[in-house]
Design a protein around this motif. Structure first.
Motif, PDB file in Angstrom:
ATOM      1  N   THR A  91       0.842  -1.197   0.000  1.00  0.00           N
ATOM      2  CA  THR A  91       0.000   0.000   0.000  1.00  0.00           C
ATOM      3  C   THR A  91       0.876   1.244   0.000  1.00  0.00           C
ATOM      4  O   THR A  91       2.036   1.206   0.420  1.00  0.00           O
ATOM      5  CB  THR A  91      -0.921   0.024   1.233  1.00  0.00           C
ATOM      6  OG1 THR A  91      -0.137  -0.111   2.426  1.00  0.00           O
ATOM      7  CG2 THR A  91      -1.928  -1.117   1.184  1.00  0.00           C
ATOM      8  N   ALA A  92       0.316   2.354  -0.469  1.00  0.00           N
ATOM      9  CA  ALA A  92       1.085   3.594  -0.533  1.00  0.00           C
ATOM     10  C   ALA A  92       1.512   4.049   0.858  1.00  0.00           C
ATOM     11  O   ALA A  92       2.612   4.590   1.040  1.00  0.00           O
ATOM     12  CB  ALA A  92       0.259   4.679  -1.222  1.00  0.00           C
ATOM     13  N   ALA A 125       9.253   1.846   0.998  1.00  0.00           N
ATOM     14  CA  ALA A 125      10.230   0.911   1.562  1.00  0.00           C
ATOM     15  C   ALA A 125      10.413  -0.296   0.646  1.00  0.00           C
ATOM     16  O   ALA A 125      11.535  -0.788   0.456  1.00  0.00           O
ATOM     17  CB  ALA A 125       9.783   0.457   2.953  1.00  0.00           C
ATOM     18  N   ALA A 126       9.320  -0.785   0.074  1.00  0.00           N
ATOM     19  CA  ALA A 126       9.410  -1.920  -0.838  1.00  0.00           C
ATOM     20  C   ALA A 126      10.201  -1.556  -2.089  1.00  0.00           C
ATOM     21  O   ALA A 126      10.954  -2.390  -2.625  1.00  0.00           O
ATOM     22  CB  ALA A 126       8.013  -2.394  -1.220  1.00  0.00           C
ATOM     23  N   ALA A 165       1.570   2.787  -7.807  1.00  0.00           N
ATOM     24  CA  ALA A 165       1.965   2.384  -9.157  1.00  0.00           C
ATOM     25  C   ALA A 165       3.167   3.184  -9.640  1.00  0.00           C
ATOM     26  O   ALA A 165       4.093   2.631 -10.255  1.00  0.00           O
ATOM     27  CB  ALA A 165       0.791   2.548 -10.122  1.00  0.00           C
ATOM     28  N   ARG A 166       3.181   4.463  -9.380  1.00  0.00           N
ATOM     29  CA  ARG A 166       4.308   5.292  -9.835  1.00  0.00           C
ATOM     30  C   ARG A 166       5.614   4.901  -9.148  1.00  0.00           C
ATOM     31  O   ARG A 166       6.686   4.951  -9.761  1.00  0.00           O
ATOM     32  CB  ARG A 166       3.991   6.759  -9.593  1.00  0.00           C
ATOM     33  CG  ARG A 166       2.959   7.316 -10.575  1.00  0.00           C
ATOM     34  CD  ARG A 166       2.564   8.736 -10.256  1.00  0.00           C
ATOM     35  NE  ARG A 166       1.657   9.274 -11.273  1.00  0.00           N
ATOM     36  CZ  ARG A 166       0.858  10.307 -11.080  1.00  0.00           C
ATOM     37  NH1 ARG A 166       0.834  10.926  -9.897  1.00  0.00           N
ATOM     38  NH2 ARG A 166       0.080  10.730 -12.051  1.00  0.00           N
ATOM     39  N   LEU A 167       5.522   4.502  -7.895  1.00  0.00           N
ATOM     40  CA  LEU A 167       6.708   4.078  -7.163  1.00  0.00           C
ATOM     41  C   LEU A 167       7.194   2.701  -7.586  1.00  0.00           C
ATOM     42  O   LEU A 167       8.406   2.454  -7.683  1.00  0.00           O
ATOM     43  CB  LEU A 167       6.408   4.058  -5.657  1.00  0.00           C
ATOM     44  CG  LEU A 167       6.439   5.378  -4.903  1.00  0.00           C
ATOM     45  CD1 LEU A 167       5.801   5.205  -3.529  1.00  0.00           C
ATOM     46  CD2 LEU A 167       7.876   5.869  -4.769  1.00  0.00           C
ATOM     47  N   LEU A 168       6.263   1.796  -7.852  1.00  0.00           N
ATOM     48  CA  LEU A 168       6.607   0.382  -7.964  1.00  0.00           C
ATOM     49  C   LEU A 168       6.617  -0.168  -9.383  1.00  0.00           C
ATOM     50  O   LEU A 168       7.354  -1.112  -9.665  1.00  0.00           O
ATOM     51  CB  LEU A 168       5.641  -0.441  -7.106  1.00  0.00           C
ATOM     52  CG  LEU A 168       5.693  -0.126  -5.605  1.00  0.00           C
ATOM     53  CD1 LEU A 168       4.541  -0.805  -4.871  1.00  0.00           C
ATOM     54  CD2 LEU A 168       7.030  -0.548  -5.008  1.00  0.00           C
TER      55      LEU A 168
END
Length: 341
Positions: A91-92, A125-126, A165-168
């Motif tokens: 999750t964000a 963190a992920a 989504a933008r992060l991962l």
């Protein structure tokens, strides 16, 4: 060996504590020279190599989301013979999930009830761990499963998913929108087509070139499954994952008092087998041949995996049977799938 260990030790442990203990071992197996030794006995037969989502998988069989929530054990799971690992749900916003106890075994049914509640340390963190993992020379295909942060209102879910989504997505081999867990209030309501369409369109745009899939529940009526399949194709998704856990408790062999004591949550394991296969067949009829369908739910043996493949699954995932069959489960399945000379 493992069945005896399960009966005498692991089955007496709190399920979540047993999972954490197992994950420590799996993490060690992801580090050389332990990973080299593990791969020497678990490496899938080259004949099992599978092409899906524009990616090459060493085996069509992988680990479903929920096992490695925080990208801690993906390398070790790959060393154990899984062709892909779907991490998350992430999750964000970091969250603790629901209070413990929140994981329960139904041993006579080879099943589990969970109400974990997307416990994870958050997408940021992920992302850091995914960056490190992607630098490794040997790793499984990495799927990343994202969900709604609990503190975010359903009305603002799209923006929350887009943040993740933008992060991962740039760090994932494929990305999955999870709208089907029964353990986050209001989440399953996002499966309604009129709500799901703008969500999937926004996440697809944020994901860019990364293949995007949606994960659905087994409890949907058949016509709604068909409607989501049509929507997924229309919005240019790469595939569908079917299915998540069920809220049904029908037909269980476990003592009803034990089932009642476990309480609310999603049921996974052998009882899902028939419905998961049925949903797979509905989807395969509803989508084009080149549209990826990933089947999960009630998978225990190589014969189960082959049945899903014969019914049209491009990839197959498992989770719950890992708890009952032990660390060589993927090896057993891959050997059962390998052609016999």
């Amino acid at each position: 060996m493992y069945p005896l260990l399960f009966r005498t030790v692991l089955s007496r442990m709190d399920p979540e504590s047993a999972h954490h203990a197992a994950m420590l071992v799996i993490r060690v197996l992801g580090v050389p020279p332990f990973s080299w030794a593990a791969r020497a006995v678990t490496k899938p037969d080259p004949a099992l190599r599978t092409r899906a989502l524009g990616l090459d998988f060493d085996s069509p069989f992988g680990v479903a989301a929920g096992f490695d929530k925080d990208v801690r054990g993906a390398a070790g799971l790959g060393a154990l013979g899984f062709g892909h690992v779907e991490v998350g749900t992430l999750t964000a916003i970091p969250q603790e999930g629901n209070p413990r106890p929140r994981l329960f075994r139904l041993i006579p049914d080879r099943a589990v009830v969970n109400r974990m509640g997307f416990n994870n340390r958050g997408a940021e963190a992920a992302a850091a761990r995914l960056r490190r993992l992607r630098r490794r020379r040997r790793r499984p295909v990495l799927g990343v499963n994202i969900g709604k942060s609990r503190v975010v209102d359903v009305a603002n879910a799209t923006a929350d998913y887009v943040t993740s989504a933008r992060l991962l997505a740039p760090l994932a081999d494929y990305l999955v929108v999870n709208v089907s867990s029964p353990n986050t209030p209001g989440l399953r309501g996002l499966q309604a087509v009129e709500t799901l369409r703008p969500l999937l369109q926004a996440v697809r745009d944020a994901a860019g070139a990364t293949p995007l899939l949606v994960k659905i529940a087994p409890d949907l009526p058949d016509d709604e499954i068909e409607a989501i399949a049509t929507l997924a194709v229309d919005t240019h998704l790469a595939g569908i994952i079917a299915t998540n856990t069920t809220i049904s408790r029908e037909g269980l062999a476990t003592d009803p008092a034990v089932v009642a004591a476990a309480g609310d949550g999603g049921l996974s394991g052998a009882p899902l087998k028939a419905r998961a296969l049925e949903v797979l067949r509905i989807l395969r009829r509803a989508v084009p041949e080149n549209f990826c369908v990933v089947s999960v739910g009630g998978v225990e043996t190589a014969a189960d995996v082959q049945e899903r493949r014969d019914a049209g699954a491009d990839l197959v995932q498992g989770y719950t049977a890992f708890l009952y069959r032990g660390p060589l489960w993927a090896r057993q399945i891959n050997r059962g799938l390998a052609p016999r000379g």
